[in-house]
Structure formats: structure tokens, C-alpha cells
Design a protein around this motif. Structure first.
Motif, PDB file in Angstrom:
ATOM      1  N   ILE A  30       0.837  -1.208   0.000  1.00 32.41           N
ATOM      2  CA  ILE A  30       0.000   0.000   0.000  1.00 32.41           C
ATOM      3  C   ILE A  30       0.868   1.254   0.000  1.00 32.41           C
ATOM      4  N   ILE A  31       1.909   1.240   0.821  1.00 36.57           N
ATOM      5  CA  ILE A  31       2.807   2.403   0.893  1.00 36.57           C
ATOM      6  C   ILE A  31       3.506   2.620  -0.448  1.00 36.57           C
ATOM      7  N   ILE A  32       3.982   1.526  -1.074  1.00 35.65           N
ATOM      8  CA  ILE A  32       4.667   1.651  -2.367  1.00 35.65           C
ATOM      9  C   ILE A  32       3.715   2.198  -3.428  1.00 35.65           C
ATOM     10  N   PHE A  33       2.475   1.657  -3.469  1.00 37.18           N
ATOM     11  CA  PHE A  33       1.498   2.135  -4.456  1.00 37.18           C
ATOM     12  C   PHE A  33       1.204   3.618  -4.272  1.00 37.18           C
ATOM     13  N   GLN A  34       1.040   4.044  -3.018  1.00 34.71           N
ATOM     14  CA  GLN A  34       0.734   5.451  -2.746  1.00 34.71           C
ATOM     15  C   GLN A  34       1.889   6.350  -3.178  1.00 34.71           C
ATOM     16  N   LEU A  35       3.102   5.951  -2.831  1.00 35.74           N
ATOM     17  CA  LEU A  35       4.267   6.769  -3.187  1.00 35.74           C
ATOM     18  C   LEU A  35       4.487   6.822  -4.694  1.00 35.74           C
ATOM     19  N   VAL A  36       4.328   5.669  -5.373  1.00 38.00           N
ATOM     20  CA  VAL A  36       4.528   5.634  -6.822  1.00 38.00           C
ATOM     21  C   VAL A  36       3.473   6.464  -7.529  1.00 38.00           C
ATOM     22  N   ASN A  37       2.195   6.311  -7.108  1.00 36.54           N
ATOM     23  CA  ASN A  37       1.118   7.090  -7.729  1.00 36.54           C
ATOM     24  C   ASN A  37       1.341   8.588  -7.548  1.00 36.54           C
ATOM     25  N   ARG A  38       1.733   8.951  -6.344  1.00 35.81           N
ATOM     26  CA  ARG A  38       1.929  10.376  -6.067  1.00 35.81           C
ATOM     27  C   ARG A  38       3.100  10.933  -6.868  1.00 35.81           C
ATOM     28  N   SER A  39       4.208  10.217  -6.915  1.00 33.07           N
ATOM     29  CA  SER A  39       5.378  10.729  -7.626  1.00 33.07           C
ATOM     30  C   SER A  39       5.205  10.664  -9.146  1.00 33.07           C
ATOM     31  N   ALA A  40       4.409   9.674  -9.646  1.00 34.68           N
ATOM     32  CA  ALA A  40       4.242   9.521 -11.088  1.00 34.68           C
ATOM     33  C   ALA A  40       3.512  10.710 -11.704  1.00 34.68           C
ATOM     34  N   TYR A  41       2.479  11.207 -11.009  1.00 29.00           N
ATOM     35  CA  TYR A  41       1.683  12.315 -11.551  1.00 29.00           C
ATOM     36  C   TYR A  41       2.208  13.682 -11.119  1.00 29.00           C
ATOM     37  N   GLN A  42       3.204  13.670 -10.227  1.00 21.54           N
ATOM     38  CA  GLN A  42       3.669  14.936  -9.667  1.00 21.54           C
ATOM     39  C   GLN A  42       4.260  15.857 -10.743  1.00 21.54           C
ATOM     40  N   GLU A  43       5.087  15.282 -11.646  1.00 22.22           N
ATOM     41  CA  GLU A  43       5.722  16.110 -12.664  1.00 22.22           C
ATOM     42  C   GLU A  43       4.693  16.649 -13.656  1.00 22.22           C
ATOM     43  N   THR A  44       3.698  15.793 -14.026  1.00 24.69           N
ATOM     44  CA  THR A  44       2.654  16.240 -14.956  1.00 24.69           C
ATOM     45  C   THR A  44       1.832  17.372 -14.355  1.00 24.69           C
ATOM     46  N   ASP A  45       1.412  17.196 -13.098  1.00 24.64           N
ATOM     47  CA  ASP A  45       0.616  18.240 -12.438  1.00 24.64           C
ATOM     48  C   ASP A  45       1.428  19.514 -12.264  1.00 24.64           C
ATOM     49  N   SER A  46       2.732  19.358 -11.996  1.00 19.89           N
ATOM     50  CA  SER A  46       3.590  20.538 -11.855  1.00 19.89           C
ATOM     51  C   SER A  46       3.698  21.289 -13.181  1.00 19.89           C
ATOM     52  N   THR A  47       3.759  20.539 -14.302  1.00 22.62           N
ATOM     53  CA  THR A  47       3.823  21.167 -15.622  1.00 22.62           C
ATOM     54  C   THR A  47       2.555  21.963 -15.918  1.00 22.62           C
ATOM     55  N   LEU A  48       1.404  21.382 -15.556  1.00 20.20           N
ATOM     56  CA  LEU A  48       0.138  22.085 -15.778  1.00 20.20           C
ATOM     57  C   LEU A  48       0.082  23.386 -14.987  1.00 20.20           C
ATOM     58  N   LYS A  49       0.524  23.338 -13.753  1.00 18.71           N
ATOM     59  CA  LYS A  49       0.473  24.546 -12.915  1.00 18.71           C
ATOM     60  C   LYS A  49       1.471  25.591 -13.410  1.00 18.71           C
TER      61      LYS A  49
END
Length: 437
Positions: A30-49
Motif C-alpha cells: 500500500i505504501i509503495i502504491f501510494q508513493l509511486v502514484n503520487r510521484s508519477a503524476y507529480q511532474e505532470t501536475d507541476s507542468t500544468l500549474k
């Protein structure tokens, strides 16, 4: 120990270990899934902002649309003004969409090959300035997923009402799906391994229980055996007195003395058994007090020196320096008496008994040496076990039960010290006591 109980306890340990491993792997997953999901979309969301906050790209798209809405954007090599964008912004999958107030896409000509998918988007103004997840069902291809951010746009002529920045995240989702399969596969694989490990740990966990149970059985059997002999002697002595009721105490003095002697031995034995029982239940209380170590030792050995002189044995005490040490005076006195009493019992005339005392920075070290017959290699392995006697006949003759050294070891261990045995020269025994100073 009952085999059924042993089997049930082993299965209990096994199931508990399996469940523990399962919970640990589940939480880890669960911890790995949460961390991977959060870090995977982080760069995309940062680009949008970043695109939303740095409006150069948006202004360029608006300018291109107003100049020629039907023209596709083409980079001009000789263009002097380039939009200043953050160096870490990745625009490869990013598309800027211009919306009218009626919810119509204005810059469809800029979509190129993506027009069939992006034209299905619908304007959503309920969560402006926040990153949203949008899904588009494509009948011909796979379902498309975008992250987008929408904001109002202040247009001079009012034609453009909203600007939306979208980024396709299908590639990220496929990567996440692959990662999830790998993680789940690894979790299942290692959990299967943990089943074998759990079985091994369950067996290992039972070993101390079985050893303790066996030790308890042996202790009860040995104690019962040792108590049976003096009780039988006392019973026979009393019965013989009843058979001669007219005899005086003087006539039966030998029988009475024998009964009293066995009673004293039983008292000693029960005291030793009580000490061992307290040690096994962690109730062996140690009350340490500051004591001048060598002065304490010199006072203790005086009666033993006198007994050794009467038996024509050479008793030597060698002390070096003086230091105050914290220990339980009563219990260390008991240990030293056990060691000195054994030295007197197992030495003959003209044998030597040598007690040495010295100090290091961390320890008070004592040697209780004597020139009696050496202890065999096998005997050294068992000499501190309860009821162990290397010379059974001689021990009984001397009145020993094989508990003294076991009690001494328990007391020294409770002081966080060490008690070991080794050879002294070619013929003799050396008991080494090491106490924290």
C-alpha cells in the motif's frame, strides 16, 4: 509435554508468523502504491500549474488563434521572441485549449492529429484552477485519460472565456499498471517464501519451550529423588524409635542424630531449591551496595583458612589493591562460600587452595584455584547444571546435591558478571569470577 499441545502451539506460532508477514507485505505494498502514484503524476501536475502561472505559452496560443484560427502552429526558425518557460517544463504531451463562454472549443485547428480525441472534451467550470482527471471513451482506441487545469481568461473582445491546459497520462497509467503487477508479483512470491520461513520460525520458537519443559521435568525428577533419600532415613529412624518405646534418648542418640542430620540436609536442599525457583521466575532480587571488595573477601575467607590449617592444606589469599564495588553482599558471600566449600571438600592434605583478587578498569576479577583432581572436558560442559555431580559417590559422601555451582552461576549472572571453570596448571581447577566494578 503433551504432543497434542505441542502440535497446537507450533501451529499457533506458524499461523501467527504467516499472518504477520502478510500484514507487513500488505502495508508495504500500500505504501509503495501510494508513493509511486503520487510521484508519477507529480511532474505532470507541476507542468500544468507552471503553464497556468507562466502565461507566455497561453498568450502565444491566443495570439496565433486570433491572427489565423485555421492555421496550424509552425515554429519559425528566425523568430526573435521565444516564450520564456521554466527549464524543467515538459510540454510534449501538453495541449492548450481555448473555450468560448458557450463551451465551444475555438482552437481545434491547433490539435492536429489529436482533434478526434480532444474534440470530445466538455467544458467543466466547477473546479477552476485545480488539477482534475478527465477520461474520454474512444470507440476505436483505448480509453484516454488526461490531467487538466482550467482558468478564466480575460479577453479584450470577450471571445475567449476560459483556457484549459490538458496533458495525456495514459503512458503513466500503463507504467503504473506494470509497476503494480511487479510489486504484487513480488509480494506474493516473497509471501510464499515467508510461509516456509514461518514454519522454520515456529519450530525454532518451540525449542526454548520444549527445553524449558524438559529442564523442569528433570528438575522435578531430580528434586524428588534427592528428597526421597533423607525422608526415607528420617521415617525409618522414627519408626525404630516407636519399636523401642522403653529406650531412653541416650540409648537412641545415634538414631536421633541421624534423623537430625538428614533434617539439616533437607533444610539446605529446600533452601537451594527455593533460590533456583526464584531465579527461574525472575524473582531473584539483587540489592547492591557499595563495598570495599578486598576487605569483604579477607573477612570471608578467615574461617576457611582456619579449616584448611586443621586439615593440613595450604590456603593462600593474594589481593592486589583495593576498590569499592557495588554488589549484593549476602548473595556474593553465598557464591564465595560455595566455591571455597567445594575447594575444601575436593582437596586432600598438602593440596593448595589459592584465592586471588585484582581489579581492571571495568571488572573485579577473582580466581578460586586448588590442586585437587582436574575436572574432565565433559565435566566442564555440565558442571554448572543442576544436580550434576562428576563424582557421584564422593559428592553424596560429602553431602552435596549438585546445586551449589548452579546457584552460584545464577547469582553471578544476576550481577551481570561471569563464572567459568578452567584447568589450573596440569592438575587442578580454577573457578574464575568476573564482576562489574
Amino acid at each position: 509435554m503433551n504432543k497434542k499441545f505441542t502440535r497446537r502451539q507450533r501451529w499457533s506460532f506458524f499461523l501467527m508468523n504467516v499472518a504477520s508477514f502478510a500484514i507487513i507485505f500488505l502495508l508495504l505494498g500500500i505504501i509503495i502504491f501510494q508513493l509511486v502514484n503520487r510521484s508519477a503524476y507529480q511532474e505532470t501536475d507541476s507542468t500544468l500549474k507552471d503553464t497556468k502561472e507562466h502565461t507566455e505559452l497561453i498568450d502565444q496560443e491566443v495570439k496565433r488563434y486570433k491572427e489565423d484560427p485555421t492555421k496550424f502552429p509552425v515554429e519559425q526558425e528566425n523568430e526573435t521572441e521565444q516564450p520564456s518557460t521554466p527549464p524543467d517544463a515538459n510540454r510534449f504531451n501538453t495541449q492548450i485549449i481555448l473555450w468560448s463562454s458557450e463551451g465551444k472549443i475555438l482552437n481545434e485547428a491547433a490539435f492536429g492529429g489529436r482533434i478526434s480525441q480532444l474534440s470530445k472534451l466538455r467544458l467543466q467550470t466547477d473546479q477552476l484552477n485545480d488539477v482534475q482527471t478527465i477520461t474520454i471513451d474512444d470507440s476505436n482506441e483505448e480509453e484516454l485519460t488526461f490531467h487538466s487545469i482550467t482558468q478564466k481568461y480575460q479577453d479584450t473582445d470577450g471571445e475567449i472565456a476560459y483556457v484549459q491546459v490538458v496533458a495525456n497520462v495514459n503512458q503513466i497509467e500503463r507504467s503504473l499498471a506494470t509497476v503494480q503487477k511487479i510489486v504484487v508479483g513480488c509480494m506474493v512470491f516473497f509471501w510464499l517464501i515467508s510461509i516456509a520461513v514461518s514454519f522454520f520460525l515456529a519450530n525454532r520458537s518451540m525449542q526454548p519451550v520444549l527445553r524449558s519443559w524438559k529442564r523442569q521435568q528433570e528438575f522435578v525428577a531430580d528434586a524428588s529423588h534427592e528428597l526421597r533419600t533423607p525422608l526415607t532415613i528420617i521415617q525409618n529412624s522414627l519408626e525404630s524409635l516407636f519399636q523401642r518405646p522403653n529406650h531412653t534418648i541416650l540409648d537412641e542418640s545415634e538414631t536421633v542424630a541421624q534423623a537430625l542430620n538428614e533434617t539439616r540436609r533437607m533444610t539446605t536442599l529446600t533452601t537451594d531449591l527455593l533460590t533456583i525457583a526464584r531465579s527461574d521466575s525472575n524473582q531473584l532480587l539483587i540489592k547492591k551496595e557499595k563495598t570495599a571488595a578486598n576487605a569483604f573477601l579477607e573477612e570471608l575467607v578467615k574461617p576457611f583458612q582456619e579449616m584448611a590449617a586443621l586439615e593440613e592444606k595450604d590456603f593462600q589469599l593474594q589481593t592486589h589493591g583495593e576498590k569499592e564495588v557495588f554488589f549484593d553482599r549476602q548473595k556474593i558471600h553465598q557464591v564465595f562460600v560455595i566455591l571455597l566449600d567445594n575447594a575444601l571438600k575436593y582437596t586432600k592434605e598438602e593440596d593448595k587452595i589459592i584465592v586471588t583478587s585484582e581489579f581492571t578498569h571495568k571488572h573485579w576479577i577473582l580466581h578460586f584455584k586448588n590442586t585437587s583432581a582436574p575436572i574432565s572436558k565433559e565435566g566442564k560442559k555440565h558442571i554448572f547444571e543442576r544436580f550434576y555431580r562428576e563424582d557421584e559417590a564422593r559428592s553424596k559422601q560429602e553431602g552435596g546435591y549438585g546445586l551449589g555451582l548452579s546457584i552460584a552461576l545464577e547469582i553471578i549472572t544476576a550481577h551481570e558478571g561471569e563464572l567459568t571453570v578452567q584447568d589450573y596448571t596440569s592438575s587442578g581447577v580454577d573457578f574464575l569470577v568476573k564482576l562489574p566494578a
